[in-house]
Structures are given as structure tokens and as C-alpha cells.
Design an enzyme around this catalytic site. Structure first.
Site, short mmCIF file in Angstrom:
data_model
loop_
_atom_site.label_atom_id
_atom_site.label_comp_id
_atom_site.label_asym_id
_atom_site.label_seq_id
_atom_site.Cartn_x
_atom_site.Cartn_y
_atom_site.Cartn_z
N GLN A 168 1.24 -5.19 7.00
CA GLN A 168 2.55 -5.85 6.94
C GLN A 168 3.11 -5.74 5.52
OE1 GLN A 168 3.71 -7.59 9.85
NE2 GLN A 168 5.63 -7.49 8.76
N PHE A 169 3.65 -4.57 5.18
CA PHE A 169 4.18 -4.37 3.83
C PHE A 169 5.33 -5.30 3.52
CE2 PHE A 169 6.99 -1.65 6.23
CZ PHE A 169 8.19 -1.70 5.55
N THR A 170 6.00 -5.84 4.53
CA THR A 170 7.15 -6.71 4.30
C THR A 170 6.75 -8.05 3.67
OG1 THR A 170 7.08 -7.56 6.56
CG2 THR A 170 8.50 -5.65 6.14
#
Length: 147
Positions: free
Chosen positions: A78-80
Site C-alpha cells: 500500500q504505497f499510498t
């Protein structure tokens, strides 16, 4: 390294209409990685997540850990979690590039497996549909800069 950990009664991830990972009781872990994160941080975070005592005991107190309930983990990249949201259009320069993030994502999961837990996962960088039945709900935000 950041993680959003949700206690679930079940969770799954689907890619292109196919379920690629699913668990029953346990943790859905959304995992974000920064450019400066290290394998040692992945291990420390795995230790914290796997040791969380957030499952209810016989008295209704959050006193049991993942091992005591026979739980598993579903880990989704989950890079966000490293989004810069100062403007209405988020920026993602705070997230590690894939060549840095993927090995640490894998290391985190292997560290959880080494502690004896089943680990299901999505596919790094894929467009995924994540389904979860939150239990509680109990959701915790963890950051290795503050552990």
C-alpha cells in the site's frame, strides 16, 4: 515503514477476478514502505504486528495474540500510506520505488512466516480488490519511526 492493521474475521484479495489470497481470523495488514526503510525495520514491525494482543479473552478484554487464536495475516502492499496530501492531488514521492519496496515487502512477510504464522498476500504493484470483515472494528496504525 507503515502498517494499517485491522483485526478481521475474514479477508481476501482478488486480482483480475481471481482470489489470490485469503484468510479467516487474523490481521489484514496494509503495508507501506519508505525509501529509507531497512530489513531491520521490517523485522521489528513483523514482531510488533505478530505480537499484538487485540483478540478478546474469556472476560472480553483484548488480551490474546494472533498465535493464541490460531490467526493468519493477509498482507497487501500500500504505497499510498506515504501519500503527501497537502494538496487535493496526492503526491507519492515519500513512498519507496518498487525496486526498494518489493524486497522489504517480501522480507516483512517472511519475518511473519518465520514467527510461525500463515501469510497470504496480494501481488506487489497489482490493481487489487481487497475484501475484509472487520472484527470490532479494531484498526491500528503503526510506523517504525515511532515504535
Amino acid at each position: 515503514m507503515r502498517a494499517v492493521v485491522t483485526r478481521v474475521s475474514q479477508a481476501s484479495v482478488t486480482i483480475d477476478g481471481q482470489v489470490t489470497g485469503e484468510i479467516g481470523q487474523g490481521f489484514l495488514v496494509l503495508l507501506g514502505i519508505a525509501p529509507t526503510d531497512t530489513p531491520a525495520q521490517a523485522e521489528r514491525l513483523a514482531d510488533k504486528v505478530c505480537g499484538l494482543r487485540v483478540f478478546e479473552d474469556e472476560q472480553g478484554k483484548m488480551n490474546r495474540n494472533l498465535e493464541s487464536v490460531g490467526g493468519a495475516l493477509l498482507v497487501v502492499s500500500q504505497f499510498t500510506l506515504y501519500a503527501d496530501v497537502k494538496s487535493r492531488r496526492p503526491g507519492f514521492t515519500g513512498a519507496a520505488r518498487p525496486e526498494t519496496a518489493r524486497p522489504l515487502y517480501e522480507h516483512f512477510m517472511e519475518s511473519c512466516r518465520a514467527r510461525g504464522f500463515p501469510v497470504a498476500h496480494g501481488s506487489f504493484g497489482a490493481d487489487m480488490a481487497v475484501f475484509s470483515v472487520n472484527d470490532g472494528p479494531v484498526t491500528l496504525w503503526m510506523d517504525t519511526d515511532f515504535l
